[in-house]
Design an enzyme around this catalytic site. Structure first.
Site, mmCIF file in Angstrom:
data_model
loop_
_atom_site.group_PDB
_atom_site.id
_atom_site.type_symbol
_atom_site.label_atom_id
_atom_site.label_comp_id
_atom_site.label_asym_id
_atom_site.label_seq_id
_atom_site.Cartn_x
_atom_site.Cartn_y
_atom_site.Cartn_z
ATOM 1 N N LYS A 3 0.844 -1.204 0.000
ATOM 2 C CA LYS A 3 0.000 0.000 0.000
ATOM 3 C C LYS A 3 0.880 1.256 0.000
ATOM 4 O O LYS A 3 2.085 1.185 0.282
ATOM 5 C CB LYS A 3 -0.890 -0.014 1.249
ATOM 6 C CG LYS A 3 -0.101 0.022 2.557
ATOM 7 C CD LYS A 3 -0.933 -0.410 3.739
ATOM 8 C CE LYS A 3 -0.114 -0.385 5.014
ATOM 9 N NZ LYS A 3 -0.779 -1.098 6.127
ATOM 10 N N ARG A 23 -9.508 -0.319 15.814
ATOM 11 C CA ARG A 23 -9.500 0.583 14.670
ATOM 12 C C ARG A 23 -10.518 0.071 13.649
ATOM 13 O O ARG A 23 -11.415 0.797 13.250
ATOM 14 C CB ARG A 23 -8.078 0.632 14.078
ATOM 15 C CG ARG A 23 -7.860 1.679 13.025
ATOM 16 C CD ARG A 23 -6.404 1.713 12.573
ATOM 17 N NE ARG A 23 -5.988 0.470 11.923
ATOM 18 C CZ ARG A 23 -4.779 0.273 11.385
ATOM 19 N NH1 ARG A 23 -3.869 1.243 11.437
ATOM 20 N NH2 ARG A 23 -4.477 -0.859 10.801
ATOM 21 N N TYR A 59 18.690 28.869 8.326
ATOM 22 C CA TYR A 59 17.496 29.595 8.782
ATOM 23 C C TYR A 59 17.398 29.581 10.301
ATOM 24 O O TYR A 59 17.636 28.554 10.949
ATOM 25 C CB TYR A 59 16.240 28.954 8.216
ATOM 26 C CG TYR A 59 16.000 29.235 6.759
ATOM 27 C CD1 TYR A 59 15.870 30.551 6.288
ATOM 28 C CD2 TYR A 59 15.888 28.198 5.847
ATOM 29 C CE1 TYR A 59 15.633 30.808 4.944
ATOM 30 C CE2 TYR A 59 15.643 28.449 4.498
ATOM 31 C CZ TYR A 59 15.519 29.758 4.063
ATOM 32 O OH TYR A 59 15.282 30.002 2.735
ATOM 33 N N MET A 97 14.187 23.748 2.164
ATOM 34 C CA MET A 97 13.362 23.032 1.188
ATOM 35 C C MET A 97 14.211 22.177 0.253
ATOM 36 O O MET A 97 13.860 21.039 -0.066
ATOM 37 C CB MET A 97 12.528 24.032 0.377
ATOM 38 C CG MET A 97 11.540 23.359 -0.567
ATOM 39 S SD MET A 97 10.620 24.546 -1.557
ATOM 40 C CE MET A 97 9.604 25.333 -0.311
HETATM 41 C C1 LIG Z 1 0.049 -2.046 6.762
HETATM 42 C C2 LIG Z 1 -0.479 -3.345 7.263
HETATM 43 C C3 LIG Z 1 0.371 -4.458 7.408
HETATM 44 C C4 LIG Z 1 1.874 -4.388 7.239
HETATM 45 O O1 LIG Z 1 2.445 -3.814 8.393
HETATM 46 P P1 LIG Z 1 4.055 -3.694 8.533
HETATM 47 O O2 LIG Z 1 4.251 -3.178 9.907
HETATM 48 O O3 LIG Z 1 4.476 -2.717 7.483
HETATM 49 O O4 LIG Z 1 4.589 -5.032 8.290
HETATM 50 C C5 LIG Z 1 -0.213 -5.669 7.745
HETATM 51 N N1 LIG Z 1 -1.542 -5.773 7.960
HETATM 52 C C6 LIG Z 1 -2.380 -4.718 7.859
HETATM 53 C C7 LIG Z 1 -3.834 -4.901 8.118
HETATM 54 C C8 LIG Z 1 -1.874 -3.468 7.525
HETATM 55 O O5 LIG Z 1 -2.700 -2.420 7.447
#
Ligand SMILES: *Cc1c(COP(=O)(O)O)cnc(C)c1O
Length: 361
Positions: free
Chosen positions: A35, A131, A256, A304
């Site tokens: 993702k 969640r 800065y 930046m």
């Molecule tokens: C993002 C996610 C993972 C992976 O988590 P990592 O800590 O990056 O290994 C696994 N299961 C779910 C449901 C997630 O949202």
């Protein structure tokens, strides 16, 4: 000359890290979590490298899954949050995606849909993360409704997600595991719970499917050294170069807000990378950076497009010299800790401005 800024990608390291995850969980199938643009690494590049090697991939939303299918990915793809509206179920069926079912609303959408073929469903249970997910007391009811639903395949997966798997010995993780086992009792089907931290540190959580993300990119979510994590190799190395060097007298300041003051005759190297290129603005004085492979510290605020380093202790530094912000030789998690965040955020926030360059196919 073109900008020297690059997020270098080592795909051999990616495959190596996946193999390591598989060795840690030899009886589990592996779902690669890609993702958020594969945590900033470039989703399509990562997916194409992993497609022949994984049992499935996971993304956060339909758009990500459709981009994967459009690029030719054939592995099963799970939507980790399921669909956000009922119309997405039609596309999910067309593209043969797997969907999470985490609440009553999603189950009703599925029950009311008219689909080209049934979907594989991952029934998500809330064992303590609070969640997403069905409360364990209703697991049986949801399971039976899915079983009875013609839009759901028979091979339902039961899943949950940990809040504290990165804390060794965490009581909450123990409790989540126990609740998950109890809730799944008597329900046939594969199970899945482990994110990267759990793959590394909680072997009891591996079940039928592991879901590693962060570790695939070569980073450990666990504090300190961990035996399982020792073999990980970073996939992303963020590189730039020195573009100016100057001497600064004691009492003079740099950058800065004059946030760094020379306490001795100092040598300052300016590097052409800043928060516009994905380097965290909140990184304070002293944050480690590699110059020609040696550690130097940030001196002054992150701009930046530039940062400034104290290279007084280093052998002669000149414009053109290579700078590594994280990756090989400097874990992103260490840089992130200085900046008050986690390595996940640093790689994931890498902007399009910084080119991803595959250096190891
Ligand atoms: C993002 C996610 C993972 C992976 O988590 P990592 O800590 O990056 O290994 C696994 N299961 C779910 C449901 C997630 O949202």
């Amino acid at each position: 000359m073109a900008s020297p800024n690059q997020a270098r990608l080592d795909l051999a390291a990616l495959r190596h890290n996946l193999a390591l995850a598989r060795r840690l969980a030899p009886r589990s199938q592996a779902m690669a979590v890609i993702k958020a643009n594969a945590y900033g690494h470039g989703m399509l590049t990562v997916a194409q490298a992993l497609d022949p090697l994984v049992d499935a991939m996971a993304v956060a939303c339909l758009e990500e899954a459709l981009a994967l299918r459009a690029s030719g990915v054939v592995a099963p793809i799970l939507l980790l949050e399921g669909v956000f509206e009922p119309g997405e179920l039609v596309a999910a069926a067309q593209q043969d995606l797997w969907v999470t079912i985490h609440d009553e609303r999603q189950l009703q959408w599925l029950e009311g849909a008219s689909l080209a073929r049934p979907l594989r469903c991952w029934l998500k249970l809330d064992t303590g993360m609070h969640r997403l997910g069905v409360t364990p007391g209703r697991a049986g009811e949801f399971y039976r409704r899915l079983r009875a639903c013609p839009n759901a395949r028979g091979d339902i997966v039961l899943s949950t997600h940990f809040a504290c798997a990165d804390e060794p010995g965490s009581e909450l993780t123990r409790s989540q595991l126990a609740l998950f086992d109890t809730a799944c009792r008597g329900l046939a089907g594969e199970r899945s719970a482990a994110n990267s931290a759990a793959v590394l540190a909680w072997p009891d959580s591996h079940y039928d499917w592991i879901r590693p993300g962060y570790m695939l990119y070569g980073n450990s979510p666990l504090p300190g050294e961990h035996p399982g994590a020792r073999g990980l190799r970073p996939v992303m190395t963020l590189a730039s170069a020195v573009i100016a060097v100057r001497d600064v007298a004691p009492g003079e300041t740099v950058g800065y807000g004059a946030a760094w003051t020379a306490t001795r005759p100092s040598r300052i190297a300016t590097v052409c990378i800043g928060y516009g290129d994905g380097y965290p603005r909140l990184a304070p004085n002293g944050t480690p950076v590699l110059v020609n492979g040696r550690r130097a510290g940030l001196a002054g605020r992150v701009s930046m497009d530039m940062i400034t380093l104290d290279v007084t202790e280093l052998p002669r530094v000149e414009p053109g010299d290579e700078v590594i912000l994280w990756g090989e030789g400097l874990p992103v998690g260490e840089v992130a800790a200085h900046a008050g965040t986690i390595g996940y955020e640093l790689t994931t926030r890498m902007p399009a401005r910084t080119p991803r360059v595959v250096v190891q196919p």
